[in-house]
Scaffold this motif. Structure first.
Motif, PDB file in Angstrom:
ATOM      1  N   MET A 115       0.837  -1.202   0.000  1.00 16.11           N
ATOM      2  CA  MET A 115       0.000   0.000   0.000  1.00 16.11           C
ATOM      3  C   MET A 115       0.874   1.255   0.000  1.00 16.11           C
ATOM      4  O   MET A 115       0.622   2.217  -0.731  1.00 16.11           O
ATOM      5  N   TYR A 116       1.924   1.228   0.826  1.00  9.12           N
ATOM      6  CA  TYR A 116       2.799   2.398   0.912  1.00  9.12           C
ATOM      7  C   TYR A 116       3.703   2.514  -0.301  1.00  9.12           C
ATOM      8  O   TYR A 116       4.179   3.600  -0.643  1.00  9.12           O
ATOM      9  N   GLN A 117       3.905   1.367  -0.991  1.00 15.40           N
ATOM     10  CA  GLN A 117       4.698   1.391  -2.226  1.00 15.40           C
ATOM     11  C   GLN A 117       3.999   2.250  -3.283  1.00 15.40           C
ATOM     12  O   GLN A 117       4.655   2.897  -4.090  1.00 15.40           O
ATOM     13  N   VAL A 118       2.655   2.277  -3.262  1.00 13.25           N
ATOM     14  CA  VAL A 118       1.911   3.071  -4.239  1.00 13.25           C
ATOM     15  C   VAL A 118       2.323   4.545  -4.142  1.00 13.25           C
ATOM     16  O   VAL A 118       2.638   5.194  -5.144  1.00 13.25           O
ATOM     17  N   ILE A 119       2.353   5.058  -2.905  1.00 14.82           N
ATOM     18  CA  ILE A 119       2.703   6.466  -2.705  1.00 14.82           C
ATOM     19  C   ILE A 119       4.188   6.682  -2.991  1.00 14.82           C
ATOM     20  O   ILE A 119       4.584   7.652  -3.629  1.00 14.82           O
ATOM     21  N   ALA A 120       5.038   5.705  -2.561  1.00 17.63           N
ATOM     22  CA  ALA A 120       6.480   5.836  -2.779  1.00 17.63           C
ATOM     23  C   ALA A 120       6.812   5.861  -4.265  1.00 17.63           C
ATOM     24  O   ALA A 120       7.708   6.561  -4.709  1.00 17.63           O
ATOM     25  N   ASN A 121       6.051   5.076  -5.049  1.00 18.28           N
ATOM     26  CA  ASN A 121       6.325   4.963  -6.488  1.00 18.28           C
ATOM     27  C   ASN A 121       5.497   5.971  -7.283  1.00 18.28           C
ATOM     28  O   ASN A 121       5.110   5.702  -8.416  1.00 18.28           O
ATOM     29  N   ASP A 122       5.243   7.125  -6.705  1.00 23.55           N
ATOM     30  CA  ASP A 122       4.541   8.216  -7.378  1.00 23.55           C
ATOM     31  C   ASP A 122       3.176   7.810  -7.923  1.00 23.55           C
ATOM     32  O   ASP A 122       2.765   8.250  -9.005  1.00 23.55           O
ATOM     33  N   GLY A 123       2.492   6.911  -7.191  1.00 28.93           N
ATOM     34  CA  GLY A 123       1.100   6.615  -7.543  1.00 28.93           C
ATOM     35  C   GLY A 123       0.876   5.346  -8.332  1.00 28.93           C
ATOM     36  O   GLY A 123      -0.261   4.985  -8.596  1.00 28.93           O
ATOM     37  N   VAL A 124       1.958   4.646  -8.707  1.00 30.19           N
ATOM     38  CA  VAL A 124       1.801   3.424  -9.502  1.00 30.19           C
ATOM     39  C   VAL A 124       2.018   2.202  -8.603  1.00 30.19           C
ATOM     40  O   VAL A 124       3.074   2.051  -7.995  1.00 30.19           O
ATOM     41  N   ARG A 125       0.984   1.359  -8.546  1.00 33.94           N
ATOM     42  CA  ARG A 125       1.089   0.157  -7.719  1.00 33.94           C
ATOM     43  C   ARG A 125       1.663  -0.986  -8.543  1.00 33.94           C
ATOM     44  O   ARG A 125       1.168  -1.307  -9.611  1.00 33.94           O
ATOM     45  N   VAL A 126       2.737  -1.572  -8.013  1.00 33.26           N
ATOM     46  CA  VAL A 126       3.329  -2.760  -8.637  1.00 33.26           C
ATOM     47  C   VAL A 126       3.164  -3.907  -7.635  1.00 33.26           C
ATOM     48  O   VAL A 126       3.640  -3.797  -6.513  1.00 33.26           O
ATOM     49  N   PRO A 127       2.476  -4.992  -8.009  1.00 32.54           N
ATOM     50  CA  PRO A 127       2.294  -6.097  -7.067  1.00 32.54           C
ATOM     51  C   PRO A 127       3.633  -6.676  -6.612  1.00 32.54           C
ATOM     52  O   PRO A 127       4.575  -6.768  -7.403  1.00 32.54           O
ATOM     53  N   ALA A 128       3.709  -7.065  -5.340  1.00 35.18           N
ATOM     54  CA  ALA A 128       4.953  -7.547  -4.753  1.00 35.18           C
ATOM     55  C   ALA A 128       5.375  -8.879  -5.371  1.00 35.18           C
ATOM     56  O   ALA A 128       4.549  -9.717  -5.697  1.00 35.18           O
ATOM     57  N   ARG A 129       6.681  -9.049  -5.544  1.00 35.38           N
ATOM     58  CA  ARG A 129       7.242 -10.303  -6.048  1.00 35.38           C
ATOM     59  C   ARG A 129       8.476 -10.656  -5.244  1.00 35.38           C
ATOM     60  O   ARG A 129       9.138  -9.777  -4.694  1.00 35.38           O
ATOM     61  N   ILE A 130       8.797 -11.961  -5.191  1.00 38.41           N
ATOM     62  CA  ILE A 130       9.924 -12.382  -4.370  1.00 38.41           C
ATOM     63  C   ILE A 130      10.895 -13.284  -5.132  1.00 38.41           C
ATOM     64  O   ILE A 130      11.965 -13.623  -4.625  1.00 38.41           O
ATOM     65  N   VAL A 131      10.551 -13.679  -6.367  1.00 42.06           N
ATOM     66  CA  VAL A 131      11.455 -14.521  -7.157  1.00 42.06           C
ATOM     67  C   VAL A 131      11.994 -13.720  -8.328  1.00 42.06           C
ATOM     68  O   VAL A 131      11.248 -13.064  -9.046  1.00 42.06           O
ATOM     69  N   GLN A 132      13.313 -13.766  -8.476  1.00 42.10           N
ATOM     70  CA  GLN A 132      13.974 -13.003  -9.519  1.00 42.10           C
ATOM     71  C   GLN A 132      14.054 -13.823 -10.799  1.00 42.10           C
ATOM     72  O   GLN A 132      13.710 -13.356 -11.870  1.00 42.10           O
ATOM     73  N   SER A 133      14.537 -15.075 -10.685  1.00 39.51           N
ATOM     74  CA  SER A 133      14.693 -15.897 -11.880  1.00 39.51           C
ATOM     75  C   SER A 133      14.782 -17.364 -11.492  1.00 39.51           C
ATOM     76  O   SER A 133      15.042 -17.708 -10.346  1.00 39.51           O
ATOM     77  N   VAL A 134      14.549 -18.208 -12.482  1.00 35.28           N
ATOM     78  CA  VAL A 134      14.711 -19.656 -12.305  1.00 35.28           C
ATOM     79  C   VAL A 134      15.704 -20.117 -13.365  1.00 35.28           C
ATOM     80  O   VAL A 134      15.494 -19.890 -14.555  1.00 35.28           O
ATOM     81  N   THR A 135      16.824 -20.719 -12.923  1.00 37.24           N
ATOM     82  CA  THR A 135      17.860 -21.152 -13.852  1.00 37.24           C
ATOM     83  C   THR A 135      17.789 -22.662 -14.025  1.00 37.24           C
ATOM     84  O   THR A 135      17.953 -23.411 -13.063  1.00 37.24           O
ATOM     85  N   ALA A 136      17.529 -23.101 -15.260  1.00 38.11           N
ATOM     86  CA  ALA A 136      17.451 -24.535 -15.548  1.00 38.11           C
ATOM     87  C   ALA A 136      18.860 -25.126 -15.503  1.00 38.11           C
ATOM     88  O   ALA A 136      19.848 -24.395 -15.624  1.00 38.11           O
ATOM     89  N   PRO A 137      18.970 -26.466 -15.338  1.00 36.11           N
ATOM     90  CA  PRO A 137      20.310 -27.071 -15.256  1.00 36.11           C
ATOM     91  C   PRO A 137      21.153 -26.849 -16.517  1.00 36.11           C
ATOM     92  O   PRO A 137      22.377 -26.896 -16.457  1.00 36.11           O
ATOM     93  N   ASP A 138      20.500 -26.598 -17.652  1.00 36.59           N
ATOM     94  CA  ASP A 138      21.290 -26.344 -18.868  1.00 36.59           C
ATOM     95  C   ASP A 138      21.777 -24.904 -18.932  1.00 36.59           C
ATOM     96  O   ASP A 138      22.393 -24.502 -19.915  1.00 36.59           O
ATOM     97  N   GLY A 139      21.507 -24.143 -17.884  1.00 37.29           N
ATOM     98  CA  GLY A 139      22.026 -22.784 -17.813  1.00 37.29           C
ATOM     99  C   GLY A 139      21.079 -21.727 -18.336  1.00 37.29           C
ATOM    100  O   GLY A 139      21.365 -20.539 -18.239  1.00 37.29           O
ATOM    101  N   SER A 140      19.961 -22.153 -18.919  1.00 36.93           N
ATOM    102  CA  SER A 140      19.032 -21.144 -19.435  1.00 36.93           C
ATOM    103  C   SER A 140      18.298 -20.483 -18.266  1.00 36.93           C
ATOM    104  O   SER A 140      17.859 -21.152 -17.331  1.00 36.93           O
ATOM    105  N   VAL A 141      18.223 -19.193 -18.331  1.00 42.04           N
ATOM    106  CA  VAL A 141      17.643 -18.420 -17.239  1.00 42.04           C
ATOM    107  C   VAL A 141      16.247 -17.939 -17.630  1.00 42.04           C
ATOM    108  O   VAL A 141      16.074 -17.323 -18.681  1.00 42.04           O
ATOM    109  N   ALA A 142      15.279 -18.264 -16.802  1.00 44.28           N
ATOM    110  CA  ALA A 142      13.929 -17.749 -17.020  1.00 44.28           C
ATOM    111  C   ALA A 142      13.683 -16.660 -15.991  1.00 44.28           C
ATOM    112  O   ALA A 142      13.537 -16.945 -14.806  1.00 44.28           O
ATOM    113  N   ARG A 143      13.708 -15.419 -16.436  1.00 45.25           N
ATOM    114  CA  ARG A 143      13.474 -14.312 -15.503  1.00 45.25           C
ATOM    115  C   ARG A 143      11.998 -14.256 -15.158  1.00 45.25           C
ATOM    116  O   ARG A 143      11.150 -14.470 -16.028  1.00 45.25           O
TER     117      ARG A 143
END
Lengths: 139, 601
Positions: free
Chosen positions: B445-473
């Motif tokens: 909720m406070y992120q909305v005001i901090a980000n000048d009015g735009v709400r971005v839903p919270a996320r906690i995972v940056q990427s998933v890297t497969a064993p072959d090295g391919s990165v899925a952001r």
């Protein structure tokens, strides 16, 4: 036994002996050949067994070596991981007499080399002894 | 044949007449040829039967028997896939797997449990009596399987097997390591004995983390030794993917330590802290107290094995006033300098609303009402705004709906539907009563005001890297504008007054920085449904630097005993964690002048 049948057998035996007689001389080489074949077979069998066994010995020793190396690698990784946790680093820093700094202060170096201080620099104060970690363990 | 001559002699003896002999001979010859014929036919039949059977076995059913024979020589074993790692944003390992074995016993094959336990237990680091009792108890149950030890070093497991004790066996059971222990445990989660995630990221990303097990089929001799030239079919195991979080384990540690210290010093029941990036809503730290040790979740009581920051809700109290003020500014109902006459009490339907402190009617600006956290003033503004508009904005700020963060068991919080409102409901919601949020929702909720009015839903995972090295952001969720830049900037200024002298939270201030935020002191419910006057949720949510926000932090302390006001309990904790975040993140002071808005006309 009847004369008829007996004479037939004798006749056959005689004629057979007559035919085989010239071949009696080369029998020794034949026996030798058989013996050689047998011996060769035995040696080959032994060889195959040895190869199989040595292969499994080698596989076994490599497996053991691999296991040992995997364990060593795991042990080292475990140590690195536990030594690099924030918890351990904080404790190590405290053991060296380091304390967390106070309010954030930044020095901005301009293009001309002149510096500008942002924030309010103040010497860090020694905080009261930190509480023990919240039930965390380093394994 | 050898019996023939005597038999023929016996037969010929009674007959002295010679002419019979030839006839008898003819008969014998004839019967001989018939015997031959009979034997021949018999042999032919036998050959046909055997040959037919041979053809049946070799040609018709041959393949089946050959494969059955081979099957008995084949040995198929599963190759376990290594479970993927969980990393923090900087690549620090938060969870990884190592090889280990479990040692088990089959009590039905053990005659003397004590002597077996005596030999095995010391190697496993288990008391002899424990191992003996386990075997005896399982035997009494009629069970043929009981674990003697888990997480056994593979070399030790091998030594145990080398003892050759009947009824003792080992199973591969990779051990999951959480080097940080309790740091970030509620986010990372844990796995069960079968290696499946049962909480947190381990549960949410169980499939990619698990990988695919492989199979190895080899031909073995009678003694079980592998035949080198025989069948060797291997389907390699595919290791699990690596999941990289947006969490910073350093910040996580600092937040967890600070929270733990605050909870203990105030005698609180517990607390929650969520730190996120103000622009991207990436969660940098998410911690609760008390928590559990991810390396040994079994040691903690069940209710603790969750992530309360996303699954538990609390009443935000005055921290909820941000919605009322944002909506009123956006709808031009107020400006920061709008002056209101605030009476000492306010009647809303059947309820009389008071401020936290007794005062006679007073004139405050809207900024003053926010900085002093006046319930009555806020309700006057809400009444100007109207319930429909307030409800719209509450929903837009994310109340009553999940953020969609990649964590299991996320709660949507509690925002009563307008049709269920009673007369006094609109006297509660604008000041944060009768509405419940998670720690994550509050930060968002406070992120909305901090980000000048735009709400971005919270996320906690940056990427998933497969064993072959391919990165899925992880795809960045789309932002939605909730209020205008102007409204957000104005509120950023107004919220600064909260942390200045005269506001409710000067303890959240950080020297050299502008800090914006809002306190909350939510009353907990008594068992009889009335509001408690002794149990509070002490909250603070805010961001810094106020004029160019980098981080948003929400703090909640559950039932502090020494103090209870958000400004005294939660605000200092906010300041402490924000100070570290700014330093570690290299965020210099913006150099902007602190906001200066009048609280009184």
């Amino acid at each position: 036994m009847t004369a008829f049948s007996a004479s037939g057998v004798v006749g056959r035996a005689r004629s057979a002996r007559g035919r085989l007689a010239p071949a009696t001389a080369p029998r020794t080489p034949f026996v030798l050949l058989i013996l050689v074949v047998l011996a060769a077979g035995l040696v080959l069998l032994l060889f195959v067994n040895t190869v199989t066994a040595s292969g499994s010995f080698r596989a076994r020793s490599l497996q053991l070596r691999n296991d040992a190396l995997v364990l060593k690698q795991q042990e080292l990784q475990r140590r690195i991981q536990s030594l690099s946790t924030p918890e351990h680093l904080a404790a190590a820093a405290a053991a060296l007499g380091m304390v967390a700094g106070g309010d954030p202060t930044f020095i901005v170096i301009g293009p001309g080399g002149h510096t500008k201080v942002l924030g309010h620099p103040a010497p860090a104060t020694v905080p009261p002894p930190p509480p023990p970690p919240p039930g965390g363990t380093n394994r | 044949m050898s019996q023939q001559p005597p038999r023929s002699r016996r037969r010929t003896a009674p007959s002295p007449t010679a002419p019979r002999r030839p006839s008898s001979r003819t008969l014998r010859l004839g019967s001989g040829s018939r015997r031959l014929t009979v034997s021949f036919v018999g042999v032919v039949v036998l050959v046909l039967v055997l040959g037919g059977r041979l053809v049946q076995l070799q040609a018709l059913d041959g393949a089946t028997y050959a494969s059955a024979a081979q099957q008995s020589r084949l040995r198929t074993t599963d190759i376990q896939a290594t479970r993927g790692q969980i990393l923090d944003r900087n690549g620090e390992v938060m969870a990884y797997s190592v090889d280990a074995d479990a040692v088990f016993a089959d009590p039905s094959m053990i005659i003397e449990p004590f002597s077996v336990a005596q030999r095995v237990a010391p190697m496993l680091g288990v008391p002899v009596s424990t191992a003996q009792q386990a075997i005896v108890a399982a035997s009494a149950r009629g069970s043929r399987f009981v674990y003697l030890a888990h997480d056994v070093d593979p070399t030790i497991a091998e030594q145990v097997m080398a003892l050759g004790i009947e009824g003792i066996g080992t199973l591969p059971e990779p051990e999951r390591m959480h080097p940080d222990g309790s740091i970030g445990a509620s986010v990372v989660g844990f796995t069960d004995r079968d290696g499946h995630g049962r909480a947190g990221i381990e549960q949410q990303f169980d499939k990619p983390l698990s990988g695919t097990p492989g199979r190895l089929t080899v031909e073995v001799g009678q003694g079980g030794e592998v035949i080198p030239s025989g069948v060797h079919k291997e389907t390699a195991a595919v290791a699990g993917s690596t999941v990289r979080l947006t969490i910073s384990s350093d910040l996580q540690y600092v937040a967890q330590q600070a929270l733990n210290q605050a909870v203990r010093s105030t005698g609180a029941r517990g607390g929650q802290v969520t730190v996120m990036d103000a622009r991207t809503s990436r969660v940098l730290a998410m911690t609760s107290d008390p928590t559990y040790d991810a390396s040994d979740p079994g040691a903690s009581p069940g209710p603790l094995l969750s992530n309360p920051n996303v699954s538990d809700v609390f009443e935000p109290g005055s921290a909820n006033k941000i919605i009322t003020f944002a909506a009123a500014l956006e709808r031009h109902v107020i400006t920061p300098r709008t002056v209101l006459n605030v009476p000492g009490e306010l009647q809303v339907a059947d309820r009389t609303i008071h401020d936290d402190w007794v005062h006679s009617p007073v004139r405050w600006t809207a900024t003053g009402i926010l900085a002093k956290s006046s319930n009555i003033g806020t309700l006057l503004i809400a009444q100007k705004l109207g319930p429909k508009a307030w409800d719209d904005y509450a929903k837009a700020f994310g109340e009553g709906s999940t953020t969609g963060i990649q964590l299991p068991t996320e709660s949507a919080g509690l925002l009563p539907a307008m049709k269920d409102w009673s007369g006094s409901t609109f006297g509660n919601l604008p000041i944060g009563q009768g509405v419940a949020v998670t720690s994550l929702q509050l930060a968002n909720m406070y992120q909305v005001i901090a980000n000048d009015g735009v709400r971005v839903p919270a996320r906690i995972v940056q990427s998933v890297t497969a064993p072959d090295g391919s990165v899925a952001r992880a795809t960045a969720p789309a932002g939605h504008r909730i209020v205008s830049v102007q409204t957000a900037r104005t509120l950023q200024q107004m919220l600064q007054m909260v942390t200045q002298e005269g506001g409710t939270a000067p303890k959240a201030a950080i020297a050299g920085y502008t800090v914006a935020g809002k306190t909350g002191t939510g009353q907990q419910l008594n068992p009889d449904g009335t509001y408690s006057n002794s149990n509070y949720w002490s909250t603070f949510a805010g961001f810094a630097p106020a004029d160019n926000p980098a981080y948003v932090i929400s703090v909640m302390v559950d039932t502090p005993q020494t103090d209870y006001l958000g400004g005294d309990v939660a605000a200092p904790l906010f300041g402490q964690i924000m100070t570290y975040a700014l330093k570690a993140g290299g965020v210099p002071p913006t150099g902007a002048r602190p906001a200066s808005l009048p609280l009184y006309p």
